[in-house]
Design a protein around this motif. Structure first.
Motif, PDB file in Angstrom:
ATOM      1  N   LYS A   1      49.729  24.277   7.551  1.00  0.00           N
ATOM      2  CA  LYS A   1      51.162  24.315   7.855  1.00  0.00           C
ATOM      3  C   LYS A   1      51.479  24.130   9.335  1.00  0.00           C
ATOM      4  CE  LYS A   1      51.902  27.384   3.989  1.00  0.00           C
ATOM      5  NZ  LYS A   1      52.287  28.701   3.538  1.00  0.00           N
ATOM      6  N   VAL A   2      50.530  23.668  10.132  1.00  0.00           N
ATOM      7  CA  VAL A   2      50.737  23.552  11.576  1.00  0.00           C
ATOM      8  C   VAL A   2      51.288  22.173  11.928  1.00  0.00           C
ATOM      9  CG1 VAL A   2      49.598  23.629  13.822  1.00  0.00           C
ATOM     10  CG2 VAL A   2      48.873  25.185  12.010  1.00  0.00           C
ATOM     11  N   TRP A   3      52.401  22.146  12.628  1.00  0.00           N
ATOM     12  CA  TRP A   3      52.976  20.872  13.058  1.00  0.00           C
ATOM     13  C   TRP A   3      53.093  20.774  14.573  1.00  0.00           C
ATOM     14  CZ3 TRP A   3      57.607  21.149  15.672  1.00  0.00           C
ATOM     15  CH2 TRP A   3      58.318  22.328  15.532  1.00  0.00           C
ATOM     16  N   SER A   4      52.803  21.861  15.274  1.00  0.00           N
ATOM     17  CA  SER A   4      52.806  21.856  16.728  1.00  0.00           C
ATOM     18  C   SER A   4      51.843  22.925  17.207  1.00  0.00           C
ATOM     19  CB  SER A   4      54.217  22.145  17.247  1.00  0.00           C
ATOM     20  OG  SER A   4      54.240  22.191  18.652  1.00  0.00           O
ATOM     21  N   CYS A   5      51.109  22.612  18.291  1.00  0.00           N
ATOM     22  CA  CYS A   5      50.119  23.561  18.784  1.00  0.00           C
ATOM     23  C   CYS A   5      49.791  23.259  20.245  1.00  0.00           C
ATOM     24  CB  CYS A   5      48.857  23.460  17.935  1.00  0.00           C
ATOM     25  SG  CYS A   5      47.541  24.562  18.483  1.00  0.00           S
ATOM     26  N   SER A   6      49.808  24.284  21.068  1.00  0.00           N
ATOM     27  CA  SER A   6      49.506  24.092  22.483  1.00  0.00           C
ATOM     28  C   SER A   6      48.023  23.827  22.732  1.00  0.00           C
ATOM     29  CB  SER A   6      49.946  25.316  23.283  1.00  0.00           C
ATOM     30  OG  SER A   6      49.227  26.457  22.871  1.00  0.00           O
ATOM     31  N   GLU A   7      47.173  24.118  21.761  1.00  0.00           N
ATOM     32  CA  GLU A   7      45.733  23.921  21.898  1.00  0.00           C
ATOM     33  C   GLU A   7      45.248  22.633  21.235  1.00  0.00           C
ATOM     34  OE1 GLU A   7      43.797  26.054  23.654  1.00  0.00           O
ATOM     35  OE2 GLU A   7      45.627  27.164  24.122  1.00  0.00           O
ATOM     36  N   TYR A   8      46.178  21.819  20.743  1.00  0.00           N
ATOM     37  CA  TYR A   8      45.841  20.609  20.001  1.00  0.00           C
ATOM     38  C   TYR A   8      45.152  19.567  20.877  1.00  0.00           C
ATOM     39  CZ  TYR A   8      46.504  16.340  17.290  1.00  0.00           C
ATOM     40  OH  TYR A   8      46.310  15.169  16.610  1.00  0.00           O
ATOM     41  N   ASN A   9      44.020  19.079  20.422  1.00  0.00           N
ATOM     42  CA  ASN A   9      43.288  17.983  21.059  1.00  0.00           C
ATOM     43  C   ASN A   9      42.951  16.980  19.969  1.00  0.00           C
ATOM     44  OD1 ASN A   9      42.992  18.999  23.807  1.00  0.00           O
ATOM     45  ND2 ASN A   9      41.758  20.584  22.853  1.00  0.00           N
ATOM     46  N   GLU A  10      43.521  15.812  20.065  1.00  0.00           N
ATOM     47  CA  GLU A  10      43.375  14.815  19.013  1.00  0.00           C
ATOM     48  C   GLU A  10      42.001  14.155  19.022  1.00  0.00           C
ATOM     49  OE1 GLU A  10      45.961  11.187  17.094  1.00  0.00           O
ATOM     50  OE2 GLU A  10      46.245  11.671  19.175  1.00  0.00           O
ATOM     51  N   VAL A  11      41.460  13.968  17.829  1.00  0.00           N
ATOM     52  CA  VAL A  11      40.221  13.209  17.674  1.00  0.00           C
ATOM     53  C   VAL A  11      40.594  11.790  17.296  1.00  0.00           C
ATOM     54  CG1 VAL A  11      38.775  15.159  17.003  1.00  0.00           C
ATOM     55  CG2 VAL A  11      39.951  13.864  15.250  1.00  0.00           C
ATOM     56  N   SER A  12      39.691  10.885  17.490  1.00  0.00           N
ATOM     57  CA  SER A  12      39.945   9.496  17.139  1.00  0.00           C
ATOM     58  C   SER A  12      39.963   9.339  15.620  1.00  0.00           C
ATOM     59  CB  SER A  12      38.870   8.589  17.730  1.00  0.00           C
ATOM     60  OG  SER A  12      37.630   8.838  17.101  1.00  0.00           O
ATOM     61  N   ALA A  13      40.626   8.307  15.149  1.00  0.00           N
ATOM     62  CA  ALA A  13      40.690   8.043  13.713  1.00  0.00           C
ATOM     63  C   ALA A  13      39.296   7.837  13.138  1.00  0.00           C
ATOM     64  CB  ALA A  13      41.570   6.827  13.445  1.00  0.00           C
ATOM     65  N   GLU A  14      38.414   7.253  13.923  1.00  0.00           N
ATOM     66  CA  GLU A  14      37.035   7.028  13.469  1.00  0.00           C
ATOM     67  C   GLU A  14      36.309   8.358  13.257  1.00  0.00           C
ATOM     68  OE1 GLU A  14      33.188   5.251  15.600  1.00  0.00           O
ATOM     69  OE2 GLU A  14      34.824   3.808  15.390  1.00  0.00           O
ATOM     70  N   GLU A  15      36.531   9.315  14.140  1.00  0.00           N
ATOM     71  CA  GLU A  15      35.904  10.631  14.020  1.00  0.00           C
ATOM     72  C   GLU A  15      36.432  11.371  12.785  1.00  0.00           C
ATOM     73  OE1 GLU A  15      33.413  13.858  14.936  1.00  0.00           O
ATOM     74  OE2 GLU A  15      33.390  11.789  15.595  1.00  0.00           O
ATOM     75  N   VAL A  16      37.744  11.275  12.524  1.00  0.00           N
ATOM     76  CA  VAL A  16      38.336  11.915  11.347  1.00  0.00           C
ATOM     77  C   VAL A  16      37.709  11.336  10.086  1.00  0.00           C
ATOM     78  CG1 VAL A  16      40.458  12.189   9.996  1.00  0.00           C
ATOM     79  CG2 VAL A  16      40.517  12.468  12.472  1.00  0.00           C
ATOM     80  N   LYS A  17      37.565  10.018  10.024  1.00  0.00           N
ATOM     81  CA  LYS A  17      36.979   9.359   8.863  1.00  0.00           C
ATOM     82  C   LYS A  17      35.533   9.804   8.673  1.00  0.00           C
ATOM     83  CE  LYS A  17      36.822   6.456   5.485  1.00  0.00           C
ATOM     84  NZ  LYS A  17      37.467   6.795   4.217  1.00  0.00           N
ATOM     85  N   ARG A  18      34.777   9.921   9.776  1.00  0.00           N
ATOM     86  CA  ARG A  18      33.382  10.352   9.685  1.00  0.00           C
ATOM     87  C   ARG A  18      33.285  11.764   9.116  1.00  0.00           C
ATOM     88  NH1 ARG A  18      29.854  13.431  11.952  1.00  0.00           N
ATOM     89  NH2 ARG A  18      31.227  14.167  13.589  1.00  0.00           N
ATOM     90  N   LYS A  19      34.183  12.649   9.555  1.00  0.00           N
ATOM     91  CA  LYS A  19      34.189  14.019   9.052  1.00  0.00           C
ATOM     92  C   LYS A  19      34.525  14.048   7.566  1.00  0.00           C
ATOM     93  CE  LYS A  19      35.223  16.400  13.344  1.00  0.00           C
ATOM     94  NZ  LYS A  19      36.161  17.258  14.062  1.00  0.00           N
ATOM     95  N   GLU A  20      35.440  13.177   7.131  1.00  0.00           N
ATOM     96  CA  GLU A  20      35.792  13.113   5.713  1.00  0.00           C
ATOM     97  C   GLU A  20      34.597  12.663   4.892  1.00  0.00           C
ATOM     98  OE1 GLU A  20      39.164  10.513   5.561  1.00  0.00           O
ATOM     99  OE2 GLU A  20      40.544  12.054   6.289  1.00  0.00           O
ATOM    100  N   VAL A  21      33.860  11.686   5.375  1.00  0.00           N
ATOM    101  CA  VAL A  21      32.684  11.178   4.664  1.00  0.00           C
ATOM    102  C   VAL A  21      31.625  12.263   4.568  1.00  0.00           C
ATOM    103  CG1 VAL A  21      30.766   9.535   4.814  1.00  0.00           C
ATOM    104  CG2 VAL A  21      33.109   8.766   5.216  1.00  0.00           C
TER     105      VAL A  21
END
Length: 55
Positions: free
Chosen positions: A26-46
């Motif tokens: 349910k998080v839509w905003s966060c001061s600690e947010y650090n975005e990962v690359s789309a490639e990294e997200v896909k790797r984690k999903e796999v």
């Protein structure tokens, strides 16, 4: 984790160590947010999918 179009947690590098909230679906905003690359997200999903298949 439930899919929510406003949820930023799945694309955050801190998701595995985050203690700011237990409601990570349910998080839509966060001061600690650090975005990962789309490639990294896909790797984690796999990796997660492979782990589910081995159980």
């Amino acid at each position: 984790m439930n899919t929510n179009p406003f949820n930023i947690c799945p694309s955050c590098t801190e998701i595995n160590t985050c203690v700011l909230t237990k409601s990570k679906e349910k998080v839509w905003s966060c001061s600690e947010y650090n975005e990962v690359s789309a490639e990294e997200v896909k790797r984690k999903e796999v990796v997660a999918e492979q782990e589910m298949q081995t159980v």
